[in-house]
Structures are given as structure tokens and as C-alpha cells.
Design an enzyme around this catalytic site. Structure first.
Site, PDB file in Angstrom:
ATOM      1  N   CYS A   2      24.710  20.602 -12.786  1.00 49.28           N
ATOM      2  CA  CYS A   2      26.092  20.288 -13.179  1.00 49.28           C
ATOM      3  C   CYS A   2      26.951  21.532 -13.381  1.00 49.28           C
ATOM      4  CB  CYS A   2      26.100  19.500 -14.471  1.00 49.28           C
ATOM      5  SG  CYS A   2      25.080  18.048 -14.460  1.00 49.28           S
ATOM      6  N   ARG A  27      26.131  24.958  -6.955  1.00 50.06           N
ATOM      7  CA  ARG A  27      25.095  24.711  -7.954  1.00 50.06           C
ATOM      8  C   ARG A  27      24.333  23.418  -7.658  1.00 50.06           C
ATOM      9  NH1 ARG A  27      26.034  27.495 -12.865  1.00 50.06           N
ATOM     10  NH2 ARG A  27      25.127  25.811 -14.078  1.00 50.06           N
ATOM     11  N   TRP A  75      25.088  16.490 -11.344  1.00 52.79           N
ATOM     12  CA  TRP A  75      23.822  16.351 -10.621  1.00 52.79           C
ATOM     13  C   TRP A  75      23.044  15.310 -11.421  1.00 52.79           C
ATOM     14  CZ3 TRP A  75      18.483  16.997 -11.104  1.00 52.79           C
ATOM     15  CH2 TRP A  75      17.777  17.221  -9.913  1.00 52.79           C
ATOM     16  N   ASN A 101      26.857  19.484 -19.476  1.00 48.06           N
ATOM     17  CA  ASN A 101      25.772  19.974 -18.632  1.00 48.06           C
ATOM     18  C   ASN A 101      24.538  20.071 -19.527  1.00 48.06           C
ATOM     19  OD1 ASN A 101      24.100  21.263 -16.868  1.00 48.06           O
ATOM     20  ND2 ASN A 101      25.270  23.166 -16.760  1.00 48.06           N
ATOM     21  N   GLY A 102      23.430  19.494 -19.096  1.00 50.26           N
ATOM     22  CA  GLY A 102      22.209  19.541 -19.908  1.00 50.26           C
ATOM     23  C   GLY A 102      21.658  18.140 -20.097  1.00 50.26           C
ATOM     24  N   GLU A 481       6.751  32.018   0.801  1.00 51.64           N
ATOM     25  CA  GLU A 481       8.211  32.032   0.749  1.00 51.64           C
ATOM     26  C   GLU A 481       8.810  31.520   2.068  1.00 51.64           C
ATOM     27  OE1 GLU A 481      10.490  32.139  -1.275  1.00 51.64           O
ATOM     28  OE2 GLU A 481      12.274  32.941  -0.321  1.00 51.64           O
ATOM     29  N   LYS A 485      11.403  28.385   2.410  1.00 53.63           N
ATOM     30  CA  LYS A 485      12.721  28.510   3.056  1.00 53.63           C
ATOM     31  C   LYS A 485      12.879  27.408   4.104  1.00 53.63           C
ATOM     32  CE  LYS A 485      14.757  30.559   1.058  1.00 53.63           C
ATOM     33  NZ  LYS A 485      14.179  31.078  -0.127  1.00 53.63           N
ATOM     34  N   GLU A 488      13.211  23.805   2.471  1.00 58.02           N
ATOM     35  CA  GLU A 488      14.382  23.447   1.677  1.00 58.02           C
ATOM     36  C   GLU A 488      15.660  23.319   2.502  1.00 58.02           C
ATOM     37  OE1 GLU A 488      15.432  26.087  -1.580  1.00 58.02           O
ATOM     38  OE2 GLU A 488      14.817  27.847  -0.467  1.00 58.02           O
ATOM     39  N   HIS A 504     -11.620  25.990   5.784  1.00 52.68           N
ATOM     40  CA  HIS A 504     -12.181  25.177   4.687  1.00 52.68           C
ATOM     41  C   HIS A 504     -11.467  23.830   4.589  1.00 52.68           C
ATOM     42  CE1 HIS A 504     -14.722  28.441   3.462  1.00 52.68           C
ATOM     43  NE2 HIS A 504     -13.679  29.253   3.568  1.00 52.68           N
ATOM     44  N   LYS A 603      21.219  24.858  -7.162  1.00 50.77           N
ATOM     45  CA  LYS A 603      21.024  26.305  -7.159  1.00 50.77           C
ATOM     46  C   LYS A 603      20.311  26.756  -8.425  1.00 50.77           C
ATOM     47  CE  LYS A 603      21.502  30.540  -5.765  1.00 50.77           C
ATOM     48  NZ  LYS A 603      20.524  30.970  -4.757  1.00 50.77           N
TER      49      LYS A 603
END
Ligand code: AGP
Length: 608
Positions: A2, A27, A75, A101-102, A481, A485, A488, A504, A603
Site C-alpha cells: 500500500c 510498490r 494491496w 498501510n499495514g 537469483e 528474476k 517474477e 539425486h 516492491k
């Protein structure tokens, strides 16, 4: 997650709120809204969907006249992303509007209480309890009403409050969620982060948890949680408007990939003087460093993978056992951590909820925390015993690129600095490492330049339903990483495996045409990884190798090869990740994905 904005001044607020919300889009959000103090009444407009939709609905804000207002991008957590659940929320008497927000952890109990007292709820959100509490505690003095309301809240909250009784006044409240005040001339602002403020002011006040503030066009008054007026320094915002804009690139992600040479230079150059690494913000003596018998690194997502890659440098150069633990796991574990543990906390945003919780858990056990953070004055930076900023500048794309590489640069400097002081990095190894670390910005640029063939490779791989990323040791860290990438931003299933683990189990998944991205930049283990390439190729895999320039052996083994400049193995992840970023970017572009704002992601993950 948010985003919050607030404005009070003499200008029409709605267009400013919409612009601020646009800057907070990165965000991550799924609905947006504004509340503006009009002629005696608060007008609320909200939509599920993009800020542009809200802008269209309100004729760019012209349909919502007034000079004081609050705005929000939501969000969804409690309740679907619908118009009704979007913020701002309005009290039953229409006199209070709130953005939040929260998460309000005790919202269920408060909701029951408020319903019993006759309040009607319009939404499924936890936030709506706040606005009804404000109405229920209203005794005429807005500051007291806000304080009595906040006293009932448990959880995390950054709040913006508007009340029609005080038409040019806003209240801003911060508890475990980011909120920054902007100081203007004849107008004042608040926002979840400085990107929404930079167009209006370069002067900011950073609130601490528990602080709240009253904003009018004439000034800002900050109070502590007891209501006592407190003086807060006004800090200069160093980020520029240009840095928060695309500057001719199609996407922020591509711009940020291209900014990496400069960003890594900004992280390194001021910290190397006269042939030595100086970390002024973490200037411990050898004796103090020798107190640490263990390093624990904690972080989430890419920041965690930066920790995975840096572990090798820390162990090799400092000879201190180093564990890398996901913050979401560490926070609920029983970590064997005490005052002899150096906790390294890595976070681009400095606001990641799990990382903050893990940090608090470890500090409660006596660990000292060194934060490696990009956002100045963020929660993690404030909680830490020491903070090394990465100086990457604003990172807007959800998928981190320069955030990750600057974290690596700082971690490598840290390993070198500690190794020197501890006497574990001797004169035989030091000059070559120093030479390489100073060359990193240039080598990153070379790695970008060497990768002009990636758009063509993306065309070969973008239709694959699944991709495997393999590597050993430092290469495995980069592979992790690389797979993240890819997942996402392109939404293609991508998994990373330690190359030696393939046989294995995972090798069972390899069939004709399965793409395998093999990272082969660890000079000590490249032959081992080539053996794995041979194994997967024998089962039909199509292999794209990432290798050090000059490795001719790889050309005959892989189907496609991307080269990066030669570099010592410990620092190789910072170069090997560049083709991974570009490949993910171009595959996502081929697939028409929303690269900067991938679906379901935010974000900065400020809730658990
Ligand atoms: C990276 O591309 C992701 N968007 C994500 O994994 C991110 O690294 C993670 O959420 C941690 O964020 P932080 O660095 O702001 O703490």
C-alpha cells in the site's frame, strides 16, 4: 505494498494526490482512492484497478475540488480488491476519512465492539475499524481523538487522517510501517516513501515508530506517542525526480539494469582510500571483530540470494562461519545466536516485515546487527547497530537489479575490510582483490555490452513452460537469483538447483528440449559443471551457458553461450547475474508481461 499520500496547502490537491499515487504505483497495488476536503464535506472517490482509472473517473482530479486531501493505493490483504474495500474509508457521519498501510491485528474484536455500538461497516477491511473508532472517540479535539484511537490499535500502521471539522489539517501516524513527512513552503505533505515527495520538496522529516504529526499549510508539528511535542530534524532528500523516472527507457527495470555500473561505483568508490577499504559506518577494531565467532545473514528474496552469494567471500576472506537464513524462517526459529554473533541484515527497501521481525528476534538474543540497506532512514536502518547504505538510488521496478548488485558490492567490501583487520586476508591475496573490486563498475558495463545477443536468445526460450538454472558454489547462488528474476517477471516456471544435486532427483525432469541455464563462472568448479551439462544434454536438454570470456571449452558443450568478463571467483556473482537479469527482461518482454509491476507482487513487502 500500500501507498499513502497526503497534501495540505493552497493548491488543488486531487491532481497532486493522483501524481503522488502514480509515483507509488511501483510498490504494488490493486485499487486506489482519494478523499478531499471539499466545501464542508469530504468527497471520496475510489476504484478497483489502476490510478489511471481513478484519474479518468475524476477528470484528472478536477471533479474533486479542495486543497487538503489524502490518497491511497491498496494491496489487498483483508477483503478482495473491490471499490468498497479500497481506501480511503469514511466514518458513518462522514466527518472522518482514513488511509492505512499495514495490518490491524485486533480488528476482529474492534469490529464486533463497534458493530455492537451501532456503527455500520461498508467494507471487509481491517482499516475500517479505525475510522469508526475516530468517530466514537470524537470529543472535539482532533489530536486527542487520534491518540485515543491509536491507543486501541494493535499491529502495524501508517495512517493518514482527514477530519471535516479541521478542513486544512491532516494527521499522520507511524507505527511499524513507513511514513515520511515532506516540508514545503505554504504546503506540507506525507507519503509512504520519498519518490512521491521529490517533485514537491527536497526536505523531509522521518518519523519514528509511535510518532504522529499534525500538518497544516503553515507547518508541521510532531508528537511522540504520549502526545508531547518533539523536535525532529529536517533531512535533505538526495534522490532526484529524474532518478525516479524512466528517462527514455521502455521500463524501469531496463533503466536500472543499465544504471548498475554507476550504482556500484557509488557504493564502492567512496569506501576505498589509499589502497584500503574503509567502512566508516562500521569501523570496528580487530579486537571488537574478534568477538564474533559466527556471522548470520538474514533477508528475503533477492536480498537473501545476495547473502547466499556473499557467504563465500565472507568465509574465504574472514574465516568466520557464515550462515544465511531466510528471515521468514529465522523469525520463528530458535536461532543459536548470542552477543558473539554478527547479524547482517540485507534489504533494499529497509521495510520488509519478515526481515524486521527476524532482526528483532536476533537482537533480543544479544546479536549486534549490521544493516545493508538502500533506503535512507528506513526501519531496518534505524533498528541496526550499524548501517552501510548501498547508495543505489531509487529502485522502482519490482524486480530488483541494481539493488542486488550494490548489496553484493557492499558485502564484498565488508568481507575485504573485516579480512584485513582480522589478519585473515593476507598481502598475497589482497592486491588482486582490490584491483578487481575497483574494476567492478567497468566490468559490469562490459558484461552489459557483451550481452547484445540476449534479445535473440530470449526469442528461443520465451515459450518454454519451464526453465532450470544450475551452478555450483558461487554459481549456484547466482542461479538462484536468475531463476527468481525469470519467475517474477516472465511468469515462467523456473527452478534453480545445485548442479551436483541434479542426479539425486531433478534430472528426472529433463526431457527433449528442456532449457537448462548453466552458470559456469566459478573457475575452480567449471569443469565439474561442464560434466553436469554433458549429463543433461545426454537427456535432451538445450543448454545456455554463462561463462567467463576465454572459456573455449564451453562452446563445444553448450547450445548457446553468454560470456562475461573474467573476474576472481568470489566476486563473479556480480557479473554473472547481469545476463540473468537481461534474459529475464527480454523473455518477459517477448511474452508481453507487465515487467515493472508483475502480477501479485509488491516492491516492498511490509506485511507478513
Ligand atoms: C526481488 O526481485 C524481489 N522483488 C524480492 O524478492 C525482494 O528482493 C524481497 O522482497 C526483499 O526486499 P527488500 O530487499 O526490500 O527487503
Amino acid at each position: 505494498m500500500c501507498g499513502i499520500v497526503g497534501f495540505t496547502g493552497a493548491r488543488e490537491t486531487a491532481p497532486l494526490l493522483l501524481e503522488g499515487l502514480k509515483r507509488l504505483e511501483y510498490r504494488g497495488y490493486d485499487s486506489a482512492g482519494i478523499a478531499v476536503m471539499g466545501d464542508q464535506v469530504i468527497q471520496v472517490e475510489k476504484v478497483s484497478g489502476k490510478v489511471q482509472k481513478l484519474s479518468d473517473k475524476t477528470d484528472g482530479g478536477a471533479a474533486v475540488p479542495g486543497c487538503t486531501g489524502i490518497g491511497h493505493t491498496r494491496w489487498a490483504t483483508h477483503g478482495a480488491p473491490t471499490d468498497l474495500n479500497a481506501h480511503p474509508h469514511l466514518s458513518n457521519d462522514g466527518r472522518f476519512a482514513v488511509v492505512h498501510n499495514g495490518i490491524i491485528e485486533n480488528f476482529a474484536e474492534l469490529r464486533e465492539e463497534l458493530i455492537a455500538a451501532g456503527y455500520t461497516f461498508q467494507s471487509e477491511t481491517d482499516t475500517e475499524v479505525i475510522v469508526h473508532l475516530l468517530e466514537s472517540f470524537d470529543g472535539g479535539d482532533l489530536k486527542t481523538t487520534v491518540m485515543r484511537t491509536v491507543a486501541r490499535l494493535e499491529g502495524s500502521y501508517a495512517l493518514g487522517v482527514l477530519c471535516s471539522d479541521k478542513p486544512d489539517t491532516l494527521y499522520a501516524v507511524k507505527e511499524a510501517s513507513p511514513l515520511i513527512l515532506g516540508v514545503g513552503i505554504g504546503e506540507n505533505y506525507f507519503a509512504s516513501d520519498v519518490t512521491a515527495l521529490v517533485s514537491y520538496t527536497k526536505n523531509a522529516i522521518y518519523l519514528d515508530d509511535g510518532d504522529f504529526a499534525e500538518l497544516t499549510p503553515a507547518g508541521i508539528t510532531v508528537f511522540d506517542s504520549t502526545g508531547k511535542k518533539i523536535e525532529k530534524p529536517v533531512s535533505r532528500i538526495t534522490w532526484t525526480v529524474e532518478a525516479a523516472e524512466k528517462g527514455g527507457y521502455d521500463h524501469f527495470m531496463l533503466k536500472e539494469i543499465m544504471e548498475q555500473p554507476a550504482a556500484v561505483r557509488a557504493a564502492i568508490a567512496p569506501r576505498v582510500k589509499d589502497g584500503e577499504v574503509h567502512l566508516d559506518e562500521f569501523d570496528l577494531s580487530p579486537e571488537e571483530l574478534k568477538q564474533f565467532n559466527k556471522i548470520v545473514i538474514t533477508a528475503c528474496g533477492s536480498a537473501y540470494y545476495a547473502g547466499c552469494a556473499a557467504k563465500y567471500a565472507l568465509e574465504s576472506l574472514c574465516r568466520i562461519p557464515t550462515e544465511v537464513v531466510l528471515a521468514s524462517e529465522l523469525r520463528y526459529g530458535e536461532p543459536l545466536i548470542d552477543s558473539h554473533t554478527l547479524l547482517i541484515v540485507i534489504s533494499q527497501s529497509g521495510e520488509t516485515a519478515d526481515t524486521i521481525a527476524a532482526m528483532k528476534e536476533c537482537r533480543s538474543r544479544g546479536a549486534k546487527a549490521l544493516a545493508i540497506v538502500n533506503v535512507v532512514e528506513s526501519t531496518i536502518a534505524k533498528l541496526a547497530d550499524w548501517t552501510l547504505y548501498t547508495w543505489a538510488g531509487p529502485e522502482i521496478a519490482v524486480a530488483t537489479t541494481k539493488g542486488y548488485t550494490t548489496q553484493l558490492a557492499v558485502l564484498f567490501l565488508l568481507a575485504m575490510s573485516m579480512g584485513r583487520k582480522l589478519g585473515t586476508l593476507d598481502d598475497d591475496r589482497y592486491p588482486a582483490l582490490l584491483y578487481d573490486i575497483l574494476r567492478l563498475p567497468k566490468l559490469i558495463q562490459n558484461a552489459i555490452d557483451l550481452n547484445h545477443g540476449i534479445p535473440a536468445l530470449a526469442k528461443k526460450y520465451h515459450k518454454s513452460p519451464s526453465l532450470f538454472f544450475i551452478g555450483r558454489n558461487t554459481d549456484w547462488a547466482v542461479a538462484l537469483e536468475g531463476a527468481l528474476k525469470m519467475k517474477e517477471i516472465s511468469y515462467i516456471h523456473a527452478e534453480s538447483y545445485a548442479a551436483g544435486e541434479l542426479k539425486h532427483g531433478t534430472i528426472a525432469l529433463i526431457e527433449e528440449g528442456t532449457p537448462v541455464i548453466a552458470v559456469c563462472c566459478n573457475e575452480h568448479l567449471v569443469d565439474k559443471t561442464i560434466s553436469n551439462i554433458v549429463e543433461v544434454k545426454a537427456r535432451g536438454a538445450r543448454v545456455l551457458a554463462v561463462a567467463l570470456r576465454g572459456n573455449h571449452k564451453i562452446v563445444s558443450q553448450a547450445n548457446d553461450v553468454i560470456f562475461i568478463p573474467e573476474i576472481n571467483t568470489l566476486f563473479s556473482p556480480i557479473l554473472a547475474v547481469i545476463p540473468m537479469q537481461l534474459l529475464a527482461y527480454h523473455v518477459a518482454k517477448e511474452n508481453g508481461c507487465d515487467i515493472d509491476k508483475p502480477k501479485n507482487l509488491a516492491k516492498s513487502v511490509t506485511v507478513e
